[in-house]
Design a protein around this motif. Sequence first.
Motif, PDB file in Angstrom:
ATOM      1  N   UNK A  81      -0.018   8.717  -6.992  1.00 36.02           N
ATOM      2  CA  UNK A  81      -0.385   9.364  -5.727  1.00 36.02           C
ATOM      3  C   UNK A  81      -0.715   8.283  -4.696  1.00 36.02           C
ATOM      4  N   UNK A  82       0.220   8.052  -3.775  1.00 37.91           N
ATOM      5  CA  UNK A  82       0.043   7.024  -2.748  1.00 37.91           C
ATOM      6  C   UNK A  82      -0.395   7.621  -1.415  1.00 37.91           C
ATOM      7  N   UNK A  92       4.152   3.667 -14.157  1.00 34.24           N
ATOM      8  CA  UNK A  92       3.232   4.408 -13.301  1.00 34.24           C
ATOM      9  C   UNK A  92       1.851   4.376 -13.949  1.00 34.24           C
ATOM     10  N   UNK A  93       0.842   4.047 -13.143  1.00 33.10           N
ATOM     11  CA  UNK A  93      -0.542   4.079 -13.594  1.00 33.10           C
ATOM     12  C   UNK A  93      -1.272   5.048 -12.679  1.00 33.10           C
ATOM     13  N   UNK A 140       4.728   8.888  -3.342  1.00 27.61           N
ATOM     14  CA  UNK A 140       4.406   8.712  -4.759  1.00 27.61           C
ATOM     15  C   UNK A 140       5.021   7.440  -5.292  1.00 27.61           C
ATOM     16  N   UNK A 141       4.478   6.986  -6.405  1.00 20.68           N
ATOM     17  CA  UNK A 141       5.031   5.810  -7.056  1.00 20.68           C
ATOM     18  C   UNK A 141       6.437   6.041  -7.577  1.00 20.68           C
ATOM     19  N   UNK A 187       0.782  -1.217   0.000  1.00 26.25           N
ATOM     20  CA  UNK A 187       0.000   0.000   0.000  1.00 26.25           C
ATOM     21  C   UNK A 187       0.818   1.271   0.000  1.00 26.25           C
ATOM     22  N   UNK A 188       2.139   1.163   0.153  1.00 28.75           N
ATOM     23  CA  UNK A 188       2.990   2.351   0.188  1.00 28.75           C
ATOM     24  C   UNK A 188       4.402   1.965  -0.211  1.00 28.75           C
ATOM     25  N   UNK A 189       5.216   2.957  -0.514  1.00 28.23           N
ATOM     26  CA  UNK A 189       6.608   2.683  -0.873  1.00 28.23           C
ATOM     27  C   UNK A 189       7.384   2.189   0.338  1.00 28.23           C
ATOM     28  N   UNK A 190       7.022   2.677   1.531  1.00 28.88           N
ATOM     29  CA  UNK A 190       7.713   2.219   2.744  1.00 28.88           C
ATOM     30  C   UNK A 190       7.491   0.729   2.975  1.00 28.88           C
ATOM     31  N   UNK A 191       6.246   0.268   2.779  1.00 29.28           N
ATOM     32  CA  UNK A 191       5.957  -1.161   2.944  1.00 29.28           C
ATOM     33  C   UNK A 191       6.718  -1.992   1.917  1.00 29.28           C
TER      34      UNK A 191
END
Length: 446
Positions: free
Chosen positions: A379-380, A404-405, A385-386, A358-362
């Motif tokens: 847009x996360x 990126x979508x 962001x992606x 669900x996020x870049x950190x995860x």
Amino acid sequence: MATTVLRDEDDAARRQEKLERINEALLDRLARIESRRGSAWAVFQAAAALEKEVAARNRDLEKALQNLGERNQELALARAAAEQANRSKTRFLRAASHDLIQPIAAAKLYLETLGDTPLSPQQQDLLARLGSAFASVEELMQSVMEMARLDSSRVRFNLQPVALDEMFGRLADEFGPIAAAKGLRLKVATSSATVESDMVYLRRIAQNLLSNAIKYTPAGKVLLGVRHDGDRIWMEVHDTGVGIAEADRSRIFDEFQRLPNDGVAGMGLGLSIVRRACGRLGYPIEMRSQPGRGTMFRVGLPLADEPKISETTSADAAPAPEGLAGLTVMLIEDDAGLRHAYEHLLADSFRMRVASFGSSADALADPTAVPDVIMADYNLGYGDTGLLAIAGLRNKFGVVPGLIITAQLDDATVEACADLGIPVHPKPISATQLRAALENAVHEQR
């Protein structure tokens, strides 16, 4: 004695005559003096009156200038408020469209996945009707987002040489089946011309004009071609459709306007987008029509001197050969419903191994997933962001193919993705488009 008396009488007569002449001269001089004094007095009085009038007019002018200053200040405040309202409207439309597109994108993917399963004829019919309904909503959302982008003062165009023949060929492939389904003949003329334009918006203009022509042509043909005119050419779309009455021609470029009792599906936004795009690009647009006999729209385009640019560099380029089965795709999408729909499509239809986050950190914190390709929303949320996700994962694993979508397909997003060499695709994306995008991303890195 008599002589002396006569002489005295003559002298007295002469003196009297002389005195009379002197008196007349004095009276005449006095009259002239009085006349001059009267004129001077009149001038003085007129000057005094004029001075009072000038003073009064100056006071009126000062008051008018003060009122004008106040009105100008009010107009400046009103203009600033209108511009702020327009910016707020644009932000709202983008945000609302983005939030609405997310569930629509998920629903479309679920429907496409459902279409790969065995269904009864009744279920297939219901599925087709659902798909048509979602396609209409998607078209409306995409049109609203396009209008918001074109209304934005920050919109920027990527002007470059565009080969019309190649673009026309792709339009023929796209609209040929649609015209054939209505029993129409679609003729697309060949052209060696190269124009200076924004490839994406020029194609969108042509798409809207063709779509409009096919919708309003119950029988006959539709023609896409060009006409040379000095240092520019006219891109023309002709049809043999219902035509446009004189009373309707002033409003057909307005939003949500359609011909009366047309019975044609659509939102009435296509020509409004064409007008906005042509206006921002500085292209003249003309229309001629005869009710019952057809319509012609044409757009004036500047010719380019540089070598042509292939349109296959656009986001929907032809897919590379298939080869996704068994690859690991790292999916980063903050919307849980859409993420779940992607997971089903990627795993069940594309036969890929899916690691979703669900996020870049995860995604960066996961110790096990080693991706062959990264697929991320732009847009996360919360500033994530992606692009940040892909950049972080590339630092961790090396150069990994990515895409990126996003529903936030504005100029800043496109430029940021281009700087990192990452292709960007708009939401909602169909299963076919997603497969092609993933295959292209993987193929370009091999």
